[in-house]
Design a protein around this motif. Structure first.
Motif, PDB file in Angstrom:
ATOM      1  N   LEU A  23       0.810  -1.213   0.000  1.00  0.00           N
ATOM      2  CA  LEU A  23       0.000   0.000   0.000  1.00  0.00           C
ATOM      3  C   LEU A  23       0.847   1.270   0.000  1.00  0.00           C
ATOM      4  O   LEU A  23       0.306   2.372   0.006  1.00  0.00           O
ATOM      5  N   GLU A  24       2.149   1.135  -0.034  1.00  0.00           N
ATOM      6  CA  GLU A  24       3.047   2.294  -0.047  1.00  0.00           C
ATOM      7  C   GLU A  24       3.153   2.878  -1.444  1.00  0.00           C
ATOM      8  O   GLU A  24       2.747   2.291  -2.420  1.00  0.00           O
ATOM      9  N   ARG A  25       3.748   4.066  -1.550  1.00  0.00           N
ATOM     10  CA  ARG A  25       3.924   4.746  -2.828  1.00  0.00           C
ATOM     11  C   ARG A  25       5.201   4.319  -3.540  1.00  0.00           C
ATOM     12  O   ARG A  25       5.324   4.476  -4.742  1.00  0.00           O
ATOM     13  N   SER A  26       6.153   3.796  -2.830  1.00  0.00           N
ATOM     14  CA  SER A  26       7.435   3.427  -3.408  1.00  0.00           C
ATOM     15  C   SER A  26       7.311   2.083  -4.123  1.00  0.00           C
ATOM     16  O   SER A  26       6.788   1.110  -3.575  1.00  0.00           O
ATOM     17  N   MET A  27       7.817   2.027  -5.355  1.00  0.00           N
ATOM     18  CA  MET A  27       7.743   0.783  -6.133  1.00  0.00           C
ATOM     19  C   MET A  27       8.606  -0.316  -5.515  1.00  0.00           C
ATOM     20  O   MET A  27       8.268  -1.491  -5.597  1.00  0.00           O
ATOM     21  N   THR A  28       9.720   0.060  -4.899  1.00  0.00           N
ATOM     22  CA  THR A  28      10.572  -0.936  -4.261  1.00  0.00           C
ATOM     23  C   THR A  28       9.848  -1.581  -3.086  1.00  0.00           C
ATOM     24  O   THR A  28       9.930  -2.797  -2.882  1.00  0.00           O
ATOM     25  N   ARG A  29       9.122  -0.787  -2.328  1.00  0.00           N
ATOM     26  CA  ARG A  29       8.353  -1.350  -1.210  1.00  0.00           C
ATOM     27  C   ARG A  29       7.214  -2.230  -1.711  1.00  0.00           C
ATOM     28  O   ARG A  29       6.876  -3.233  -1.081  1.00  0.00           O
ATOM     29  N   VAL A  30       6.622  -1.851  -2.836  1.00  0.00           N
ATOM     30  CA  VAL A  30       5.582  -2.693  -3.427  1.00  0.00           C
ATOM     31  C   VAL A  30       6.172  -4.049  -3.821  1.00  0.00           C
ATOM     32  O   VAL A  30       5.566  -5.098  -3.595  1.00  0.00           O
ATOM     33  N   LEU A  31       7.361  -4.033  -4.397  1.00  0.00           N
ATOM     34  CA  LEU A  31       8.029  -5.281  -4.768  1.00  0.00           C
ATOM     35  C   LEU A  31       8.316  -6.140  -3.537  1.00  0.00           C
ATOM     36  O   LEU A  31       8.038  -7.344  -3.535  1.00  0.00           O
ATOM     37  N   LEU A  32       8.848  -5.529  -2.492  1.00  0.00           N
ATOM     38  CA  LEU A  32       9.122  -6.285  -1.265  1.00  0.00           C
ATOM     39  C   LEU A  32       7.839  -6.830  -0.649  1.00  0.00           C
ATOM     40  O   LEU A  32       7.804  -7.966  -0.154  1.00  0.00           O
ATOM     41  N   GLY A  33       6.775  -6.035  -0.685  1.00  0.00           N
ATOM     42  CA  GLY A  33       5.488  -6.505  -0.180  1.00  0.00           C
ATOM     43  C   GLY A  33       4.957  -7.671  -0.986  1.00  0.00           C
ATOM     44  O   GLY A  33       4.413  -8.635  -0.434  1.00  0.00           O
ATOM     45  N   PHE A  34       5.127  -7.613  -2.306  1.00  0.00           N
ATOM     46  CA  PHE A  34       4.680  -8.716  -3.154  1.00  0.00           C
ATOM     47  C   PHE A  34       5.461  -9.988  -2.844  1.00  0.00           C
ATOM     48  O   PHE A  34       4.886 -11.081  -2.815  1.00  0.00           O
ATOM     49  N   LEU A  35       6.751  -9.856  -2.615  1.00  0.00           N
ATOM     50  CA  LEU A  35       7.562 -11.030  -2.263  1.00  0.00           C
ATOM     51  C   LEU A  35       7.114 -11.626  -0.933  1.00  0.00           C
ATOM     52  O   LEU A  35       7.046 -12.852  -0.777  1.00  0.00           O
ATOM     53  N   LEU A  36       6.800 -10.771   0.039  1.00  0.00           N
ATOM     54  CA  LEU A  36       6.335 -11.274   1.341  1.00  0.00           C
ATOM     55  C   LEU A  36       4.984 -11.975   1.212  1.00  0.00           C
ATOM     56  O   LEU A  36       4.769 -13.033   1.812  1.00  0.00           O
ATOM     57  N   VAL A  37       4.081 -11.405   0.427  1.00  0.00           N
ATOM     58  CA  VAL A  37       2.773 -12.041   0.230  1.00  0.00           C
ATOM     59  C   VAL A  37       2.934 -13.375  -0.508  1.00  0.00           C
ATOM     60  O   VAL A  37       2.251 -14.359  -0.188  1.00  0.00           O
ATOM     61  N   GLY A  38       3.852 -13.438  -1.461  1.00  0.00           N
ATOM     62  CA  GLY A  38       4.101 -14.699  -2.164  1.00  0.00           C
ATOM     63  C   GLY A  38       4.623 -15.781  -1.239  1.00  0.00           C
ATOM     64  O   GLY A  38       4.183 -16.934  -1.298  1.00  0.00           O
ATOM     65  N   ASN A  39       5.551 -15.406  -0.358  1.00  0.00           N
ATOM     66  CA  ASN A  39       6.075 -16.390   0.600  1.00  0.00           C
ATOM     67  C   ASN A  39       5.016 -16.791   1.620  1.00  0.00           C
ATOM     68  O   ASN A  39       4.958 -17.953   2.043  1.00  0.00           O
ATOM     69  N   ALA A  40       4.161 -15.851   2.018  1.00  0.00           N
ATOM     70  CA  ALA A  40       3.077 -16.188   2.949  1.00  0.00           C
ATOM     71  C   ALA A  40       2.092 -17.151   2.293  1.00  0.00           C
ATOM     72  O   ALA A  40       1.586 -18.076   2.940  1.00  0.00           O
ATOM     73  N   THR A  41       1.843 -16.974   1.008  1.00  0.00           N
ATOM     74  CA  THR A  41       0.945 -17.883   0.290  1.00  0.00           C
ATOM     75  C   THR A  41       1.551 -19.283   0.196  1.00  0.00           C
ATOM     76  O   THR A  41       0.844 -20.286   0.349  1.00  0.00           O
ATOM     77  N   ASN A  42       2.858 -19.353  -0.031  1.00  0.00           N
ATOM     78  CA  ASN A  42       3.520 -20.665  -0.036  1.00  0.00           C
ATOM     79  C   ASN A  42       3.395 -21.346   1.318  1.00  0.00           C
ATOM     80  O   ASN A  42       3.161 -22.553   1.395  1.00  0.00           O
ATOM     81  N   LEU A  43       3.547 -20.581   2.382  1.00  0.00           N
ATOM     82  CA  LEU A  43       3.369 -21.151   3.731  1.00  0.00           C
ATOM     83  C   LEU A  43       1.931 -21.611   3.939  1.00  0.00           C
ATOM     84  O   LEU A  43       1.692 -22.655   4.563  1.00  0.00           O
ATOM     85  N   LEU A  44       0.968 -20.845   3.453  1.00  0.00           N
ATOM     86  CA  LEU A  44      -0.436 -21.230   3.585  1.00  0.00           C
ATOM     87  C   LEU A  44      -0.703 -22.562   2.884  1.00  0.00           C
ATOM     88  O   LEU A  44      -1.362 -23.448   3.435  1.00  0.00           O
ATOM     89  N   ILE A  45      -0.182 -22.713   1.679  1.00  0.00           N
ATOM     90  CA  ILE A  45      -0.367 -23.982   0.961  1.00  0.00           C
ATOM     91  C   ILE A  45       0.311 -25.123   1.706  1.00  0.00           C
ATOM     92  O   ILE A  45      -0.232 -26.231   1.813  1.00  0.00           O
ATOM     93  N   LEU A  46       1.485 -24.869   2.261  1.00  0.00           N
ATOM     94  CA  LEU A  46       2.202 -25.898   3.021  1.00  0.00           C
ATOM     95  C   LEU A  46       1.433 -26.297   4.282  1.00  0.00           C
ATOM     96  O   LEU A  46       1.335 -27.485   4.618  1.00  0.00           O
ATOM     97  N   ILE A  47       0.850 -25.313   4.949  1.00  0.00           N
ATOM     98  CA  ILE A  47       0.073 -25.600   6.160  1.00  0.00           C
ATOM     99  C   ILE A  47      -1.185 -26.392   5.812  1.00  0.00           C
ATOM    100  O   ILE A  47      -1.563 -27.337   6.515  1.00  0.00           O
ATOM    101  N   MET A  48      -1.840 -26.029   4.708  1.00  0.00           N
ATOM    102  CA  MET A  48      -3.068 -26.708   4.313  1.00  0.00           C
ATOM    103  C   MET A  48      -2.818 -28.128   3.802  1.00  0.00           C
ATOM    104  O   MET A  48      -3.752 -28.920   3.702  1.00  0.00           O
ATOM    105  N   ALA A  49      -1.574 -28.455   3.475  1.00  0.00           N
ATOM    106  CA  ALA A  49      -1.251 -29.790   2.961  1.00  0.00           C
ATOM    107  C   ALA A  49      -1.405 -30.866   4.026  1.00  0.00           C
ATOM    108  O   ALA A  49      -1.601 -32.031   3.704  1.00  0.00           O
ATOM    109  N   GLY A  50      -1.308 -30.477   5.272  1.00  0.00           N
ATOM    110  CA  GLY A  50      -1.458 -31.459   6.340  1.00  0.00           C
ATOM    111  C   GLY A  50      -0.115 -31.952   6.847  1.00  0.00           C
ATOM    112  O   GLY A  50       0.943 -31.413   6.526  1.00  0.00           O
ATOM    113  N   ALA A  51      -0.186 -33.005   7.629  1.00  0.00           N
ATOM    114  CA  ALA A  51       1.015 -33.550   8.256  1.00  0.00           C
ATOM    115  C   ALA A  51       1.907 -34.216   7.214  1.00  0.00           C
ATOM    116  O   ALA A  51       1.445 -34.713   6.187  1.00  0.00           O
ATOM    117  N   ALA A  52       3.190 -34.206   7.500  1.00  0.00           N
ATOM    118  CA  ALA A  52       4.146 -34.846   6.593  1.00  0.00           C
ATOM    119  C   ALA A  52       3.973 -36.357   6.665  1.00  0.00           C
ATOM    120  O   ALA A  52       3.629 -36.921   7.696  1.00  0.00           O
TER     121      ALA A  52
END
Length: 173
Positions: A23-52
């Protein structure tokens, strides 16, 4: 099948920080935010996969004489989804980096400015697209008021050339 509370907290913090940065005005911060959201989504998929569990490809196979049952094996679909999400995140990040580089080369700044038309739309006033501006320039297009005249002439022509439509429902021939 319990999910680690630490993974849930880390995922929530990644989403919160990522959305805040996007939500910031800086494009670099938008990029960093997108990377964080992408990694959070990967964690969400990993959590939803269940036990190993056991790898789905074993030498014995699944059957009556196998030492592993289907419920003890890990589902490979979440892993494939995470791999796909990593590739998509990489591609969009490369595109955002190209935008940041282009913005830096052209304007020597990373922050985005408000466009006059966006501000006018936000406050609900008339569009400034074809109006004469304070600095003497004509609108956003290279054609200026000529484009507005052509559009209005085309609308008038269309209105005059269009034949009136009659109601034919229930009419006999």
């Amino acid at each position: 099948m319990s999910v680690s509370l630490v993974l849930l907290v880390v995922m929530a913090v990644l989403y919160a920080c990522g959305i805040y940065l996007m939500l910031e005005r800086s494009m670099t911060r938008v990029l960093l935010g997108f990377l964080l959201v992408g990694n959070a989504t990967n964690l969400l998929i990993l959590i939803m996969a269940g036990a190993a569990g056991v790898a789905p490809i074993v030498e014995d196979g699944v059957g009556a004489d196998s030492k592993y049952g289907a419920e003890e094996m890990t589902d490979p679909l979440p892993q494939a989804l995470i791999l796909t999400a990593i590739v998509i995140t990489f591609a969009v990040s490369a595109f955002l980096l190209a935008l940041i580089y282009r913005s830096w080369r052209l304007a020597k700044e990373d922050d985005l400015d408000d466009d006059e038309d966006d501000v006018a739309m936000r406050v609900g006033s008339e569009s400034l697209l074809f109006e004469e501006r304070d600095d003497g320039t004509e609108g956003d297009t290279e054609f200026g008021t000529r484009a507005q005249a052509a559009i209005s002439e085309a609308a008038e022509l269309e209105h005059h050339l269009e034949p009136p439509r009659e109601k034919t429902k229930g009419a006999k021939k």
